[in-house]
Design an enzyme around this catalytic site. Structure first.
Site, PDB file in Angstrom:
ATOM      1  N   TYR A 153       0.841  -1.095   0.204  1.00 46.46           N
ATOM      2  CA  TYR A 153      -0.530  -0.300   0.086  1.00 46.46           C
ATOM      3  C   TYR A 153       0.695   0.842  -0.298  1.00 46.46           C
ATOM      4  O   TYR A 153       0.945   2.122  -0.675  1.00 46.46           O
ATOM      5  CB  TYR A 153      -1.098  -0.294   1.507  1.00 46.46           C
ATOM      6  CG  TYR A 153      -1.439   1.115   1.129  1.00 46.46           C
ATOM      7  CD1 TYR A 153      -2.510   1.745   0.712  1.00 46.46           C
ATOM      8  CD2 TYR A 153      -1.444   1.792   2.647  1.00 46.46           C
ATOM      9  CE1 TYR A 153      -3.366   2.810   0.287  1.00 46.46           C
ATOM     10  CE2 TYR A 153      -2.268   3.291   2.590  1.00 46.46           C
ATOM     11  CZ  TYR A 153      -3.023   3.757   1.554  1.00 46.46           C
ATOM     12  OH  TYR A 153      -3.570   5.328   1.864  1.00 46.46           O
ATOM     13  N   LYS A 157       1.187   4.116  -3.337  1.00 50.85           N
ATOM     14  CA  LYS A 157       0.480   5.848  -2.676  1.00 50.85           C
ATOM     15  C   LYS A 157       2.439   6.404  -3.190  1.00 50.85           C
ATOM     16  O   LYS A 157       2.157   7.702  -3.527  1.00 50.85           O
ATOM     17  CB  LYS A 157       0.319   5.442  -0.918  1.00 50.85           C
ATOM     18  CG  LYS A 157      -1.223   5.062  -1.468  1.00 50.85           C
ATOM     19  CD  LYS A 157      -2.082   6.150  -1.575  1.00 50.85           C
ATOM     20  CE  LYS A 157      -3.694   5.322  -1.935  1.00 50.85           C
ATOM     21  NZ  LYS A 157      -3.993   6.325  -3.046  1.00 50.85           N
TER      22      LYS A 157
END
Length: 251
Positions: A153, A157
């Site tokens: 994640y 990002k």
């Protein structure tokens, strides 16, 4: 040129079924911009559409599918899109890397990187042709450093953060405002799922985040504009701090 002239008549909002995406759709409606609402669940999108003051179109699409960017392009080919807000991409797992099969993380990367890239390229090209528009890539404070429970994640990002900043440099001279929107803890269903029944001080309201986003579209490349909260902290220490914070949420 007012907001709707610069960023309208249509916006595409990926991740519009709740939270920040739904707030963006309502605020855009108040500013005279129609919205294409994109997420997996059509019935939820239809509910959001009923709260928007302008025209809407709902597109039920899993953004982690191969070719999702092309499907989104096909679903909007007849619209004059002046704004892309890519807000999808929360981590529903918050697990350590080896605790999930690699297919789970590959799915997340497709949703947070591959489809983002394709959508930004497609709509950015159309905006460049007309000489105006905007792109918002919603990223996260998890992008500032690696951390346990955040491997795929946070990496995805970080991709969005750097991509948005680079596109700001490239597309600004062509009339396109690009913003990497870095989220802190925000009161969304995805974050509430992580919290469970625990309280969290200082959680942001999705309407406030959406308003900050739209008000600062022309103030890129990054909002908030502050440097990384880790500042001059050595990378090892930054990773340790990020890991401690993620572990506290996970536990």
């Amino acid at each position: 040129m007012d907001f709707s002239e610069r960023y309208g008549p249509w916006a595409v909002i990926a991740g519009a079924s709740d939270g920040i995406g739904a707030s963006v759709a309502r605020l855009l409606g108040a500013r005279g911009v129609s919205s294409v609402l994109v997420a997996r669940r059509r019935h939820v999108l239809d509910e959001v559409a009923g709260t928007v003051a302008t025209d809407t179109r709902t597109v039920a699409l899993d953004l982690s599918d191969d070719g999702a960017d092309e499907a989104l392009a096909d679903a909007t080919t007849d619209l004059d899109v002046g704004l892309l807000v890519y807000n999808a991409g929360a981590d529903p797992h918050m697990s350590q890397f080896l605790d999930r099969p690699s297919s789970v993380w590959q799915e997340l990367v497709r949703r947070n990187c591959t489809t983002v890239l394709g959508a930004a390229h497609h709509f950015g090209g159309r905006m460049a042709h007309r000489g105006r528009g905007g792109i918002v890539l919603v990223t996260s404070g998890a992008a500032w450093a690696g951390g346990a429970y955040l491997a795929a994640y946070g990496a995805s990002k970080a991709f969005d953060l750097v991509l948005g900043e680079a596109l700001w440099a490239e597309l600004g001279p062509r009339g396109i405002d690009v913003l990497s929107m870095v989220l802190g803890p925000t009161d969304t269903p995805a974050f509430r799922k992580v919290l469970g029944d625990r309280d969290f001080d200082g959680i942001a309201d999705p309407d406030d985040v959406a308003r900050d986003m739209l008000d600062n579209l022309a103030n890129g490349p990054t909002f908030p504009p502050d440097p990384s909260p880790f500042g001059p902290v050595p990378r090892r220490q930054a990773v340790e701090l990020m890991s401690q914070g993620a572990a506290a949420l996970h536990d």
